[in-house]
Design an enzyme around this catalytic site. Structure first.
Site, PDB file in Angstrom:
ATOM      1  N   HIS A 289       9.284 124.258 -69.272  1.00  0.00           N
ATOM      2  CA  HIS A 289       9.530 123.318 -68.164  1.00  0.00           C
ATOM      3  C   HIS A 289       8.707 122.094 -68.523  1.00  0.00           C
ATOM      4  CE1 HIS A 289       9.989 122.620 -63.556  1.00  0.00           C
ATOM      5  NE2 HIS A 289       9.340 121.560 -64.031  1.00  0.00           N
TER       6      HIS A 289
ATOM      7  N   HIS B 200       6.359 119.236 -69.185  1.00  0.00           N
ATOM      8  CA  HIS B 200       5.057 118.938 -68.581  1.00  0.00           C
ATOM      9  C   HIS B 200       4.297 117.977 -69.472  1.00  0.00           C
ATOM     10  CE1 HIS B 200       4.773 122.616 -70.998  1.00  0.00           C
ATOM     11  NE2 HIS B 200       3.539 122.254 -71.321  1.00  0.00           N
TER      12      HIS B 200
ATOM     13  N   HIS C 140       0.454 116.874 -70.358  1.00  0.00           N
ATOM     14  CA  HIS C 140      -0.976 117.192 -70.251  1.00  0.00           C
ATOM     15  C   HIS C 140      -1.751 115.884 -70.143  1.00  0.00           C
ATOM     16  CE1 HIS C 140      -0.654 121.407 -72.004  1.00  0.00           C
ATOM     17  NE2 HIS C 140       0.473 120.886 -72.471  1.00  0.00           N
TER      18      HIS C 140
ATOM     19  N   HIS D 276      13.893 121.110 -62.695  1.00  0.00           N
ATOM     20  CA  HIS D 276      13.666 121.836 -63.951  1.00  0.00           C
ATOM     21  C   HIS D 276      14.322 121.090 -65.109  1.00  0.00           C
ATOM     22  CE1 HIS D 276      12.833 125.279 -66.568  1.00  0.00           C
ATOM     23  NE2 HIS D 276      13.961 124.921 -67.157  1.00  0.00           N
TER      24      HIS D 276
ATOM     25  N   ASN E 149       4.048 118.731 -75.404  1.00  0.00           N
ATOM     26  CA  ASN E 149       4.484 119.563 -76.523  1.00  0.00           C
ATOM     27  C   ASN E 149       5.960 119.872 -76.355  1.00  0.00           C
ATOM     28  OD1 ASN E 149       1.872 119.772 -77.662  1.00  0.00           O
ATOM     29  ND2 ASN E 149       1.321 121.310 -76.137  1.00  0.00           N
TER      30      ASN E 149
ATOM     31  N   CYS F 108       8.486 126.377 -62.102  1.00  0.00           N
ATOM     32  CA  CYS F 108       9.346 126.325 -60.914  1.00  0.00           C
ATOM     33  C   CYS F 108       8.751 127.185 -59.797  1.00  0.00           C
ATOM     34  CB  CYS F 108      10.768 126.771 -61.244  1.00  0.00           C
ATOM     35  SG  CYS F 108      11.751 125.497 -62.074  1.00  0.00           S
TER      36      CYS F 108
ATOM     37  N   CYS G  40      11.016 130.822 -64.309  1.00  0.00           N
ATOM     38  CA  CYS G  40      10.211 129.728 -64.854  1.00  0.00           C
ATOM     39  C   CYS G  40       8.924 129.627 -64.052  1.00  0.00           C
ATOM     40  CB  CYS G  40      10.998 128.412 -64.784  1.00  0.00           C
ATOM     41  SG  CYS G  40       9.988 126.965 -65.149  1.00  0.00           S
TER      42      CYS G  40
HETATM   43  P1  AMP Z   1       2.241 124.067 -73.502  1.00  0.00           P
HETATM   44  O1  AMP Z   1       1.556 124.937 -74.507  1.00  0.00           O
HETATM   45  O2  AMP Z   1       2.276 122.609 -73.857  1.00  0.00           O
HETATM   46  O3  AMP Z   1       3.612 124.603 -73.132  1.00  0.00           O
HETATM   47  O4  AMP Z   1       1.331 124.098 -72.204  1.00  0.00           O
HETATM   48  C1  AMP Z   1       1.465 125.037 -71.179  1.00  0.00           C
HETATM   49  C2  AMP Z   1       0.193 124.971 -70.394  1.00  0.00           C
HETATM   50  O5  AMP Z   1       0.402 125.612 -69.147  1.00  0.00           O
HETATM   51  C3  AMP Z   1      -1.000 125.661 -71.056  1.00  0.00           C
HETATM   52  O6  AMP Z   1      -2.044 124.709 -71.267  1.00  0.00           O
HETATM   53  C4  AMP Z   1      -1.389 126.748 -70.040  1.00  0.00           C
HETATM   54  O7  AMP Z   1      -2.783 126.934 -69.971  1.00  0.00           O
HETATM   55  C5  AMP Z   1      -0.800 126.200 -68.763  1.00  0.00           C
HETATM   56  N1  AMP Z   1      -0.490 127.184 -67.739  1.00  0.00           N
HETATM   57  C6  AMP Z   1       0.237 128.312 -67.898  1.00  0.00           C
HETATM   58  N2  AMP Z   1       0.331 128.971 -66.718  1.00  0.00           N
HETATM   59  C7  AMP Z   1      -0.350 128.232 -65.810  1.00  0.00           C
HETATM   60  C8  AMP Z   1      -0.630 128.384 -64.419  1.00  0.00           C
HETATM   61  N3  AMP Z   1      -0.174 129.422 -63.701  1.00  0.00           N
HETATM   62  N4  AMP Z   1      -1.376 127.441 -63.793  1.00  0.00           N
HETATM   63  C9  AMP Z   1      -1.847 126.371 -64.506  1.00  0.00           C
HETATM   64  N5  AMP Z   1      -1.603 126.174 -65.807  1.00  0.00           N
HETATM   65  C10 AMP Z   1      -0.875 127.094 -66.458  1.00  0.00           C
HETATM   66 ZN    ZN Z   2      11.145 125.289 -64.268  1.00  0.00          ZN
END
Ligand code: AMP
Ligand code: ZN
Length: 112
Positions: free
Chosen positions: A96, A98, A100, A45, A85, A6, A3
């Site tokens: 995982h 999150h 925004h 997680h 999302n 993680c 992940c």
């Molecule tokens: P979602 O599409 O809601 O799952 O959002 C995942 C978000 O994680 C996207 O906006 C990506 O740009 C962001 N993301 C993916 N990998 C990384 C990373 N290593 N550092 C910062 N953001 C990331």
């Molecule tokens: Zn995770």
């Protein structure tokens, strides 16, 4: 576990941190959709909003308590949008949980 978030929590992948405590980490999105685009994640997680239960909802409450301070720390001054999302139709790409935080400009009224 494979992940990416993680791994960010473990420090195995670098991130641009905005806020951190025992429960959560907030860092700047690597592909920002707005001048301010921060992700807030639980250190535990949890795959998505669909995995929130009575047993782990205290983590979610703590995250929500901190959202205003995280937005302020990220430099947002005139409001922000909070998005999570969940699942395929919402295009969740990282499994995982999150949140925004989007701000730093006038956002479009239409969200879908
Ligand atoms: P979602 O599409 O809601 O799952 O959002 C995942 C978000 O994680 C996207 O906006 C990506 O740009 C962001 N993301 C993916 N990998 C990384 C990373 N290593 N550092 C910062 N953001 C990331
Ligand atoms: Zn995770």
């Amino acid at each position: 576990m494979d992940c990416i978030f993680c791994k960010i929590i473990a420090g195995e992948i670098p991130s641009n941190k905005v806020y951190e405590d025992d429960t959560m980490l907030a860092f700047r999105d690597i592909n920002p959709m707005a001048p301010c685009h921060v992700l807030v994640i639980p250190k535990t997680h949890i795959a998505s909003l669909d995995e929130v239960t009575a047993e782990n909802s205290e983590i979610i409450a703590k995250i929500f308590e901190k959202i205003p301070a995280v937005a302020k720390a990220a430099g947002v001054t005139k409001g922000y949008r909070l998005i999570s999302n969940c699942g395929e139709d919402a295009c969740q790409s990282v499994k995982h949980l999150h949140f925004h935080i989007l701000g730093g400009k006038k956002l479009p009224e239409n969200m879908a």
